[in-house]
Design a protein around this motif. Sequence first.
Motif, PDB file in Angstrom:
ATOM      1  N   GLN A  85      20.293   1.404  16.807  1.00  0.00           N
ATOM      2  CA  GLN A  85      21.497   2.252  16.710  1.00  0.00           C
ATOM      3  C   GLN A  85      22.648   1.637  15.938  1.00  0.00           C
ATOM      4  OE1 GLN A  85      21.574   5.292  17.749  1.00  0.00           O
ATOM      5  NE2 GLN A  85      20.034   5.506  19.346  1.00  0.00           N
ATOM      6  N   THR A  86      23.527   2.519  15.476  1.00  0.00           N
ATOM      7  CA  THR A  86      24.799   2.130  14.869  1.00  0.00           C
ATOM      8  C   THR A  86      25.867   3.059  15.471  1.00  0.00           C
ATOM      9  OG1 THR A  86      24.361   3.657  13.059  1.00  0.00           O
ATOM     10  CG2 THR A  86      23.773   1.347  12.682  1.00  0.00           C
ATOM     11  N   GLY A  87      27.111   2.862  15.048  1.00  0.00           N
ATOM     12  CA  GLY A  87      28.192   3.767  15.458  1.00  0.00           C
ATOM     13  C   GLY A  87      28.408   3.811  16.954  1.00  0.00           C
ATOM     14  N   LYS A  88      28.841   4.992  17.417  1.00  0.00           N
ATOM     15  CA  LYS A  88      29.199   5.155  18.838  1.00  0.00           C
ATOM     16  C   LYS A  88      28.007   4.939  19.761  1.00  0.00           C
ATOM     17  CE  LYS A  88      33.303   8.025  18.728  1.00  0.00           C
ATOM     18  NZ  LYS A  88      33.489   9.071  17.680  1.00  0.00           N
ATOM     19  N   ALA A  89      26.823   5.371  19.295  1.00  0.00           N
ATOM     20  CA  ALA A  89      25.624   5.208  20.132  1.00  0.00           C
ATOM     21  C   ALA A  89      25.387   3.734  20.414  1.00  0.00           C
ATOM     22  CB  ALA A  89      24.420   5.820  19.436  1.00  0.00           C
ATOM     23  N   TRP A 107      21.012  -5.719  19.842  1.00  0.00           N
ATOM     24  CA  TRP A 107      20.956  -5.713  18.377  1.00  0.00           C
ATOM     25  C   TRP A 107      21.148  -4.290  17.848  1.00  0.00           C
ATOM     26  CZ3 TRP A 107      16.635  -9.582  16.386  1.00  0.00           C
ATOM     27  CH2 TRP A 107      16.899 -10.850  16.924  1.00  0.00           C
ATOM     28  N   CYS A 108      21.676  -4.193  16.650  1.00  0.00           N
ATOM     29  CA  CYS A 108      21.965  -2.874  16.073  1.00  0.00           C
ATOM     30  C   CYS A 108      20.926  -2.506  15.000  1.00  0.00           C
ATOM     31  CB  CYS A 108      23.361  -2.866  15.460  1.00  0.00           C
ATOM     32  SG  CYS A 108      23.559  -4.060  14.132  1.00  0.00           S
ATOM     33  N   GLY A 109      21.038  -1.297  14.474  1.00  0.00           N
ATOM     34  CA  GLY A 109      20.212  -0.885  13.343  1.00  0.00           C
ATOM     35  C   GLY A 109      21.032  -0.981  12.063  1.00  0.00           C
ATOM     36  N   PHE A 110      20.537  -0.352  11.015  1.00  0.00           N
ATOM     37  CA  PHE A 110      21.336  -0.174   9.805  1.00  0.00           C
ATOM     38  C   PHE A 110      21.716   1.300   9.725  1.00  0.00           C
ATOM     39  CE2 PHE A 110      18.848  -3.829   7.753  1.00  0.00           C
ATOM     40  CZ  PHE A 110      19.884  -4.724   7.939  1.00  0.00           C
ATOM     41  N   ASP A 111      22.917   1.562   9.242  1.00  0.00           N
ATOM     42  CA  ASP A 111      23.285   2.962   9.033  1.00  0.00           C
ATOM     43  C   ASP A 111      22.851   3.386   7.630  1.00  0.00           C
ATOM     44  OD1 ASP A 111      24.298   5.460   8.882  1.00  0.00           O
ATOM     45  OD2 ASP A 111      26.352   4.926   9.459  1.00  0.00           O
ATOM     46  N   PHE A 112      21.789   4.177   7.583  1.00  0.00           N
ATOM     47  CA  PHE A 112      21.236   4.599   6.285  1.00  0.00           C
ATOM     48  C   PHE A 112      21.884   5.883   5.752  1.00  0.00           C
ATOM     49  CE2 PHE A 112      17.435   2.104   7.806  1.00  0.00           C
ATOM     50  CZ  PHE A 112      17.526   1.120   6.829  1.00  0.00           C
ATOM     51  N   GLU A 141      15.102  -2.526  15.905  1.00  0.00           N
ATOM     52  CA  GLU A 141      13.888  -2.832  15.180  1.00  0.00           C
ATOM     53  C   GLU A 141      13.843  -1.942  13.958  1.00  0.00           C
ATOM     54  OE1 GLU A 141      10.724  -1.798  17.840  1.00  0.00           O
ATOM     55  OE2 GLU A 141       9.129  -2.102  16.390  1.00  0.00           O
ATOM     56  N   LEU A 142      13.770  -2.570  12.762  1.00  0.00           N
ATOM     57  CA  LEU A 142      13.521  -1.744  11.587  1.00  0.00           C
ATOM     58  C   LEU A 142      12.041  -1.373  11.604  1.00  0.00           C
ATOM     59  CD1 LEU A 142      15.385  -3.785   8.803  1.00  0.00           C
ATOM     60  CD2 LEU A 142      16.303  -1.957  10.254  1.00  0.00           C
ATOM     61  N   LEU A 149      11.919   3.037   5.545  1.00  0.00           N
ATOM     62  CA  LEU A 149      12.521   2.487   6.767  1.00  0.00           C
ATOM     63  C   LEU A 149      13.010   3.646   7.631  1.00  0.00           C
ATOM     64  CD1 LEU A 149      14.375  -0.380   4.919  1.00  0.00           C
ATOM     65  CD2 LEU A 149      12.529  -0.706   6.580  1.00  0.00           C
ATOM     66  N   LEU A 150      12.186   4.045   8.586  1.00  0.00           N
ATOM     67  CA  LEU A 150      12.461   5.292   9.310  1.00  0.00           C
ATOM     68  C   LEU A 150      13.024   5.088  10.720  1.00  0.00           C
ATOM     69  CD1 LEU A 150       9.326   7.469   8.383  1.00  0.00           C
ATOM     70  CD2 LEU A 150      11.349   6.950   7.023  1.00  0.00           C
ATOM     71  N   TYR A 151      13.075   3.856  11.229  1.00  0.00           N
ATOM     72  CA  TYR A 151      13.428   3.678  12.640  1.00  0.00           C
ATOM     73  C   TYR A 151      14.919   3.805  12.953  1.00  0.00           C
ATOM     74  CZ  TYR A 151       8.805   1.963  14.200  1.00  0.00           C
ATOM     75  OH  TYR A 151       7.493   1.832  14.543  1.00  0.00           O
ATOM     76  N   SER A 152      15.781   3.333  12.019  1.00  0.00           N
ATOM     77  CA  SER A 152      17.212   3.264  12.344  1.00  0.00           C
ATOM     78  C   SER A 152      17.811   4.637  12.572  1.00  0.00           C
ATOM     79  CB  SER A 152      17.974   2.553  11.231  1.00  0.00           C
ATOM     80  OG  SER A 152      17.833   1.164  11.354  1.00  0.00           O
ATOM     81  N   LYS A 153      18.844   4.670  13.442  1.00  0.00           N
ATOM     82  CA  LYS A 153      19.529   5.918  13.735  1.00  0.00           C
ATOM     83  C   LYS A 153      20.914   5.914  13.073  1.00  0.00           C
ATOM     84  CE  LYS A 153      16.492   7.510  16.897  1.00  0.00           C
ATOM     85  NZ  LYS A 153      15.589   6.491  17.170  1.00  0.00           N
ATOM     86  N   PRO A 154      21.504   6.986  12.671  1.00  0.00           N
ATOM     87  CA  PRO A 154      21.018   8.351  12.860  1.00  0.00           C
ATOM     88  C   PRO A 154      20.154   8.867  11.703  1.00  0.00           C
ATOM     89  CG  PRO A 154      23.274   8.392  12.017  1.00  0.00           C
ATOM     90  CD  PRO A 154      22.877   6.959  12.128  1.00  0.00           C
TER      91      PRO A 154
END
Length: 355
Positions: A85-89, A107-112, A141-142, A149-154
């Motif tokens: 996740q990124t942002g508020k989540a 750990w966070c994701g990347f904001d794509f 997890e990426l 790269l499909l895992y990151s949100k949103p």
Amino acid sequence: MKAFYIGCILFLITSQMLIGQHEILLKDYDPVSIYNIPKTKVSKAKFPIIDMHSHPYAMSDEEIKEWVATMDVIGIEKTILLTYQTGKAFDSIYAAYSKHKGRFEIWCGFDFTGYDQKGWSQKAIRELERCYNVGARGVGELGDKGEGLLYSKPVAAYGMHIDDERMKPVLQKCGELGMPVNIHIAEPYWMYEPADVHNDGLMNAANWKVDMTKKNILSHQQLINTLENAVKEHPNTTFIACHFANCSYDLDRVGSLLEKYDNLYADISARYGETASVPKYTRAFYKKYQDKLLYGTDMGIKESMYNVTLRILETEDEHFYKKKLFNYHWPLYGFGLDDSILKKLYHENAKRILK
Ligand SMILES: [Zn+2]
């Protein structure tokens, strides 16, 4: 006459038995070992553990508390939560779990968002730095199973792989911030083989089949190459290839990469079923790469799940089944790893990465 009737009944019974045997479906096959051999329940890990691969499974404060209690029973000092996740989540997961000081690292994701537009890399770096300031100490997890790269949100980044030009400044920044990057690359090789009578991982192979007819999808080999390119390009960024880089069918493949790159590690999460079927080979692999492997689970938070991972790593139990957990119908064998290896696997290697 009596003999005739008995003959008919016997014929009916045996033919029913034969039909029964031929009608057992693979999905129903659930063998139980009858060997009278050691069956060890490992209730607590031999040494303290850092679980490098889990997710925010617990949804309420109460559930998180219960999870921490289970961690105490098993001997898990700290769990790394890969949120995607990124942002508020991200912020709200962080707020919920950081109440338990020192027990979780989030750990966070990347904001794509807008990854196909100019200037995306700088935007992604800004969000990465923001998450870092909130408390993120790694990324994951990426995930790339061939389409990007499909895992990151949103937002999922279709067509963008880890070695993409646009990823370079972002991965560079991870190195500068000391944030390791956990990445799921490809799938176990059974998922690429025809799902037919010769596929020895058929049950999972069919469920998780990779559809190679999709447009622009990368093969297993091509995906491993994208990982290697990124690892080579960013020697100051630590990469964790989770699930043995999905090379459990050919551990030497990931082994050669671990040997070549100081900044590459592998986590063993969710591939117990795939490796406990070849215990001698895997044990030798653990010995050879003892400085590069990280304990992880990725399979929920049940106490019994943790027990199974410990049984496989610590004992020399043979020929046992865990179909519910792994869905393979083959028997499993413990590795009986030496204490010095267990210590590295459980926490020493992780400590080096987490600093
Ligand atoms: Zn995972």
